[in-house]
Every structure is written in C-alpha cells, then in structure tokens.
Write an enzyme that holds these catalytic residues in place. Sequence first.
Site, PDB file in Angstrom:
ATOM      1  N   GLU A 166       0.728  -1.218   0.086  1.00 14.97           N
ATOM      2  CA  GLU A 166       0.006  -0.036   0.093  1.00 14.97           C
ATOM      3  C   GLU A 166       0.762   1.230  -0.284  1.00 14.97           C
ATOM      4  OE1 GLU A 166      -3.229  -0.306   2.993  1.00 14.97           O
ATOM      5  OE2 GLU A 166      -4.204  -1.666   1.981  1.00 14.97           O
ATOM      6  N   GLU A 346      -5.437  -8.866  -0.018  1.00 21.15           N
ATOM      7  CA  GLU A 346      -6.299  -8.645   1.051  1.00 21.15           C
ATOM      8  C   GLU A 346      -7.619  -8.283   0.729  1.00 21.15           C
ATOM      9  OE1 GLU A 346      -4.716  -5.223   3.756  1.00 21.15           O
ATOM     10  OE2 GLU A 346      -2.670  -6.116   3.530  1.00 21.15           O
TER      11      GLU A 346
HETATM   12  C1  NOJ Z   1      -4.582  -2.662   4.672  1.00 18.62           C
HETATM   13  C2  NOJ Z   1      -3.149  -2.976   5.629  1.00 18.62           C
HETATM   14  O1  NOJ Z   1      -2.337  -3.601   4.488  1.00 18.62           O
HETATM   15  C3  NOJ Z   1      -3.258  -3.800   6.706  1.00 18.62           C
HETATM   16  O2  NOJ Z   1      -2.244  -3.568   7.462  1.00 18.62           O
HETATM   17  C4  NOJ Z   1      -4.656  -3.185   7.415  1.00 18.62           C
HETATM   18  O3  NOJ Z   1      -4.713  -3.635   8.732  1.00 18.62           O
HETATM   19  C5  NOJ Z   1      -5.747  -3.319   6.663  1.00 18.62           C
HETATM   20  N1  NOJ Z   1      -5.713  -2.811   5.248  1.00 18.62           N
HETATM   21  C6  NOJ Z   1      -7.055  -3.177   7.331  1.00 18.62           C
HETATM   22  O4  NOJ Z   1      -7.132  -1.761   7.674  1.00 18.62           O
END
Ligand code: NOJ
Length: 440
Positions: A166, A346
């Site tokens: 990200e 994710e």
């Molecule tokens: C994106 C992130 O990569 C992760 O670290 C985070 O906990 C989740 N989304 C949920 O916000």
Amino acid sequence: MTTRHFPDGFAFGAATSAYQIEGACDEDGRGRTAWDLRNHDEQGHPTGPVGDVACDHYHRYQEDIALMKQLGLQTYRFSISWVRIFPDGVGRLNAKGVAFYDALVDGLLQAGIRPAVTVWHGDLPLALDRAGGWENRATITAYLAYAQFLFDHYGDRVKTWYTHNEPWCAAYLNDYPLPRQLSIAHHLLVAHAEAVRLYRQSKNGDGKIGIVLNLARQYPASADPADVAAARNVDGFLNRWFLDPVLKGRYPADMVERYQGFGAAAPILAGDMEALMANPSDFLGINVYSRGVQKADPDNAFLGSKDAPDPRSVYTEMGWEVAPESLYDLLMDLEATYGTEIQITENGAAFQDAVMQDGVVRDDDRLAYYKGHLSSVERAIRHGCKVTAYYAWSLFDNFEWGTYEMKFGIVHVDPVTLKRTVKKSGMYYRGVIAARGIEE
Ligand code: NOJ
C-alpha cells in the site's frame, strides 16, 4: 443452488503483517521502528494500544501454522520485520531475526502452506525514518540491500514476493504538503522497480514478484459529467497514480497536470521511469475493501470531489461500505486496461464480535462479506480476469495501526489470554477452500 468452482491452481490464503501480529518487540535483537515509540512514555511503558505483544505470534508461530493447516490454507502472506533482520535499517545483520523467519518459512512448507512474503509493510526502521524516511532517496538504497538479503537467503523457499504494501497509504496518510507526498510515492515506486530488477538477477529469481496496491473502484454519484469527472479524479489520485507507473512505466497525464497546477511534481531523476518501464512485475497485488462514490464539489480545489455515501448500504466498523459488486467491476476494469495477472492480497471486514458462551463467534456479517466478495472474484475469473490468489485479511484479530477495536480476523484472538478461536467466517472459508468453490 449451484457450486461455482475456482480454477485449478487458484490459491486460497490469509494475510497478516509483522508489526500487527508478532509482538516480542524487545526480543532477540529486534531494532526499533517509529511504531515502537507511539503510545509509549519515556520509560518505554505503553500509554495506549501498541504492538508490544499484539497476537504474540513470534512465540506462537508453531501453533499458528497448525491453525492455518486446520483451515486448509494453501498460502500465507506475511511480512518480514526489517528491524529483526537489520536492526539499524542497514549494516549489522541480526542472526536471531533471520532464524525466526527461517523457522516460520520451513514450518509453513512442512505444513504444505506456501509462504508469500511482503518485504515492507509499513514498519520502517527508526534510523531511516529519522533520516527522512521515504522522502530521502538513501532509503531506496537501504531497502534494496535489505530486499537483496531476503531474496538471497529465503528465495530458495519463498517463491512469491511483494515489494511494498500500500504505497498510497505510506505516501498520503499524513499531513504533509503534496510535494512531500509525491516524493514518498515516487521513491517507493522506484524502489519497487529496482527490487524487481534485483530479484530477477538473484540466484533465486525463478519465483514471482509484484507490488501490493490499495485500490477502490470509483463511481460517479450520477451521470452528470461533473460527477463523472470527480470520480475520474479520485481514481487518478488513488488508483492510477500507482497502477500506471507500475504497469505502463509512466504517470497518468491528467494527474501530472493536476499536480502541476498545485505546484507539485514527482521528483523524477534520470533513469527512474526507465527502471519502471524495464522491470515489469509478474502480477499485481491488490488490497480491496470497499468502493468510492463521488459527487462534484467546487469547494475541493484539488480533486473537485466529495464522497457521496449511499445511505442504504451496509458499512463496516471502519465506516467502509460493503460493496462486493465493486470488486467485480474493479477486476474487469483492470483486465481491460492492464491485462495482468492479479492476486487479491487482502480482502475482509471489521465487525464487532464476541465469543459466545458456547465458544462460537457468530460473525454472520463477516461471513456474508466474504461470500459476496468471493462470488465477485469467481465471476470475474469466469469472465476472463486472470486472478490467481485470494488472501483473507486477516488471519487474526490484530493491531489495526493504533487500535485493537477493529476486528478483521477470521480467527478471534482473546485480548487477555491470546487464545485463538476460529470464527464462523473462518469455518465458512475452510469449507470454500475444501470444496474449491462457493454455493450460490
Ligand atoms: C490494509 C493494510 O495492509 C493492513 O495493514 C490493514 O490492517 C488493513 N488494510 C485493514 O485496514
């Protein structure tokens, strides 16, 4: 009811990141990150939610691998803590940190679970942070030395690599002015391209490497051209600013112009864009949670947009709209525009839940979230998208960057005893993996 099957070779997994689950922050020679200083007093005692213990995965990784096996996971995405390997960011190597990930990787392989590793997931070494973090080009050099070590040391066993997690969040979730944010984003992108180059040249470079972007499909609130333009601008800011350099080797022209209008430009040096162009990824990793709906807003000088949330929708504890259709639309758009292999690195939802007296966590809202999104993935594959993996976020309720209140786990973790309990959503996911399909 029909069972919709996922193709052979499609991999089901779950994801975590080091600081969010490991704990053991002071053990075995681990160095410091900026996260270790937050919510701590001068004596180092916690004054609020911190990752000092988190899920205690550092001590419980064997139990956790057994749990993953029980769920039937085929692959596990986790990140390596840079400061366990190089406590100061560069230079001195910490053998105990290296050994921890050797044991984790070997344990996963023994359990028949493929390790998939994120090189950097938000936990920059403090020493580098203090020297300017990703605004400083020297961080690229340090990162590449760290990445090279990981490829050389673990690459014989790890065949899926993610350079960064990200970059949009790393660049923009701060109060910096635009030029500083663009500088962070640009350096992350250059570091990604150079890491891909190093990986291909490394002795273990026969696996796959890509980046993980957080994307959200943007929709105009109406057919009004002003709303359409607003949605396109947010898409440019959030999605295309990262997609285009990684997959086309150039920044999107409309956004370059928009930034210029605000006196900001990516600090591009000779060779940077060539490096992006010359080092294409094997796949694109995408973290997808929700969508955006945009309305024109003349008061927003930069993007000319404002969020126009749909009041009829369901929202998670994070305030994110549950919009499984948007994952289908996003995948189809990505296929049409870039045509690359995609891994959903994710996807998941934060909802409140509790272990009932009978020991069951009935998280039907999370279960429905997974069902809806897996259905979108399956449909997109049937319609031509090259999606090869799906990772639930997250394996555990964990440290959500400042809070333990946002529970994303398919496995509940008791905040006091740290006992793990598979939730109903986890049982559902286990069934999907076993059947290699979903009931519709
Ligand atoms: C994106 C992130 O990569 C992760 O670290 C985070 O906990 C989740 N989304 C949920 O916000």
